[in-house]
Enzyme design. Structure first.
Site, PDB file in Angstrom:
ATOM      1  CB  CYS A   1      -1.000  -0.032   1.151  1.00  0.00           C
ATOM      2  SG  CYS A   1      -2.361   1.124   0.883  1.00  0.00           S
TER       3      CYS A   1
ATOM      4  CG  HIS B   1      -4.249  -3.326   2.414  1.00  0.00           C
ATOM      5  ND1 HIS B   1      -3.309  -3.033   3.365  1.00  0.00           N
ATOM      6  CD2 HIS B   1      -4.730  -2.147   1.983  1.00  0.00           C
ATOM      7  CE1 HIS B   1      -3.234  -1.722   3.520  1.00  0.00           C
ATOM      8  NE2 HIS B   1      -4.091  -1.160   2.685  1.00  0.00           N
TER       9      HIS B   1
ATOM     10  CD  GLU C   1      -2.392  -6.236   4.751  1.00  0.00           C
ATOM     11  OE1 GLU C   1      -1.937  -6.518   3.626  1.00  0.00           O
ATOM     12  OE2 GLU C   1      -2.488  -5.056   5.171  1.00  0.00           O
TER      13      GLU C   1
END
Lengths: 252, 215
Positions: free
Chosen positions: B80, B189, B191
């Site tokens: 990011c 992202h 994750e």
């Protein structure tokens, strides 16, 4: 292509999920982390946790729920309820929340939007607007405290102000439609959608899978949120998404 | 295997840490250069403003440290804002010099395409990655391509040869994965990107373990 998002909302009180019909009667519907896992498997695009705990201990429990959810799941989620300061935001975002949603506290002190946005970036700050049609004002007015208190703000004006202050997304709940299961409030969603350029989450009134098509396709809301119809399995996230996909709406 | 997450005080490190741990790696969150150097690979995370992030990296001596990481060929993954910092400069609220590993300028989404049609800013939600090429660390392209983006700025004017995958938004190609040598960047992202995100992280970690996370 960016897809439309389906967002189950979990109202959490003292660490347990509850949902009120028009915010009055509450029924227990389970453990937040388990429900989050269930919705993730169903294909939920995001989750919203709304903390309705009245106590300090309850809000501490929420931080724990956030941490457990972030440890277990790889989907984004937003936390709202009881956030009054930049420190409240920090605690939740550091525990693994992706966005925080503010409502009454932003009405009381609009600079909170700017403080959060400057510190974390606009994409972390969701402003939740509870709106209700007013015959007297001939427009939608903003309400706080779960729809009990009418403010002097017009919903469309407040939406513009919130975005100017740095809100990255708006969660627009119709207090007229909430709990009624007659579909989303299309005129309200459209009025706010046309007034600002940030993503809009429509909320309140979802009763069946078809309701989502109207608000996401016809009104072009970016996301739609629902709670009880998912919690009580009147329809499912996967059923809603399958039906939208079949109708040509971009869906993950 | 040990993965270091560079902690310079910007944003949410918990979710990244958990995602890497779920994939069976040890995670060290630190700003201490010596400890970070003991890791097999490093992650540069980040949420917030470009200016603040560069100031913090400069103040803590991490800019020089990252240059050193690049020079010694240790795998580095920027996520990011952590990816945006890898570019030459940013026009976020002014003009700021970045780490300069990738050519290009980070600019704000205008909110209007060339035909004047408006689109929403931030670019927020699930968008599908279109692969321009396959990075060295990826065995197979993912079958589920949807990843979660949430950003108001994007990398522009970059070298096409460093562009691995992009997403279409408005009338733009939004760089999603970039790679140059040992440095990879992901604008979304991973994750928070469900199965595809887990797969991409798992592939990158696998390549780190095998020593092939560099092009």
């Amino acid at each position: 292509m960016l897809t439309k998002r389906i967002i189950p909302c979990l109202d959490v009180k003292e660490g347990r999920v509850v949902k009120g019909v028009q915010f009055v009667s509450l029924r227990d519907a389970g453990d937040p982390v388990e429900l989050a896992k269930f919705y993730n498997e169903q294909g939920a695009d995001e989750l919203v946790f709304l903390d309705i705990s009245a106590s300090h201990e309850g809000r501490e429990t929420m931080v724990d729920v956030v941490r457990k959810t972030a440890a277990a799941l790889a989907i984004p989620f937003t936390v709202g309820g009881g956030i009054r300061t930049l420190d409240d935001m920090k605690r939740l975002l550091r525990a693994g929340a992706d966005k925080v949603s503010i409502n009454s506290s932003a009405i009381n002190r609009p600079e909170l939007i700017k403080e959060g946005s400057d510190y974390f970036g606009a994409q972390c700050i969701v402003v939740a607007i509870d709106a209700k049609w007013s015959e007297e004002d001939q427009t939608w007015m903003v309400y706080t405290h779960g729809g009990r208190n009418k403010t002097d703000k017009k919903a469309v004006d407040w939406a513009k102000e919130a975005v100017a202050l740095g809100a990255g997304e708006l969660l627009v709940t119709s207090m007229d439609q909430d709990g009624e299961k007659n579909g989303f409030d299309l005129p309200l969603t459209k009025a706010i959608r046309d007034a600002v350029n940030v993503p809009i989450i429509a909320s309140g009134g979802a009763g069946k899978a078809e309701d989502f098509y109207e608000v996401l396709h016809n009104i072009d809301a970016d996301a739609a949120l629902a709670a009880s119809i998912f919690h009580y399995k009147e329809t499912s996230v996967s059923e809603v998404k399958a039906s939208l996909k079949q109708q040509g709406v971009p869906i993950r | 295997m040990k993965i270091g997450v560079i902690d310079y005080g910007m944003g949410n490190l918990f979710s990244v840490e958990q995602a890497i741990k779920r994939l069976g790696c040890e995670v060290l969150i630190s700003s201490d250069q010596k400890s970070l150097l003991t890791c097999d690979a490093l992650i540069l995370p980040g949420v917030g403003a470009f200016e603040d992030a560069m100031k913090k990296l400069n103040d803590t001596g991490l800019v020089t440290f990252i240059d050193k990481i690049v020079a010694v060929n240790k795998p580095l993954l920027g996520i990011c804002l952590g990816m945006q910092l890898l570019f030459e400069e940013s026009e976020e609220n002014g003009y700021w010099k970045g780490l300069g590993i990738f050519k290009g300028v980070v600019k704000q989404f205008s909110g209007k395409d060339l035909s004047g049609k408006s689109y929403r800013v931030p670019h927020m939600g699930w968008n599908d990655l279109i692969f321009a090429k396959s990075p060295t660390w990826l065995e197979q392209l993912p079958t589920d391509n949807f990843v979660y983006f949430v950003h108001s700025y994007l990398a522009t004017d970059m070298d096409e040869e460093n562009l691995i995958a992009y997403a279409e938004y408005g009338d733009m190609k939004v760089p999603g994965i970039v790679q140059k040598g040992n440095v990879t960047g992901m604008q979304f992202h991973p994750e928070k990107s469900g199965e595809c995100g887990v797969y991409l992280l798992q592939q990158w970690l696998r390549a780190v373990a095998k020593g092939v996370a560099v092009s």
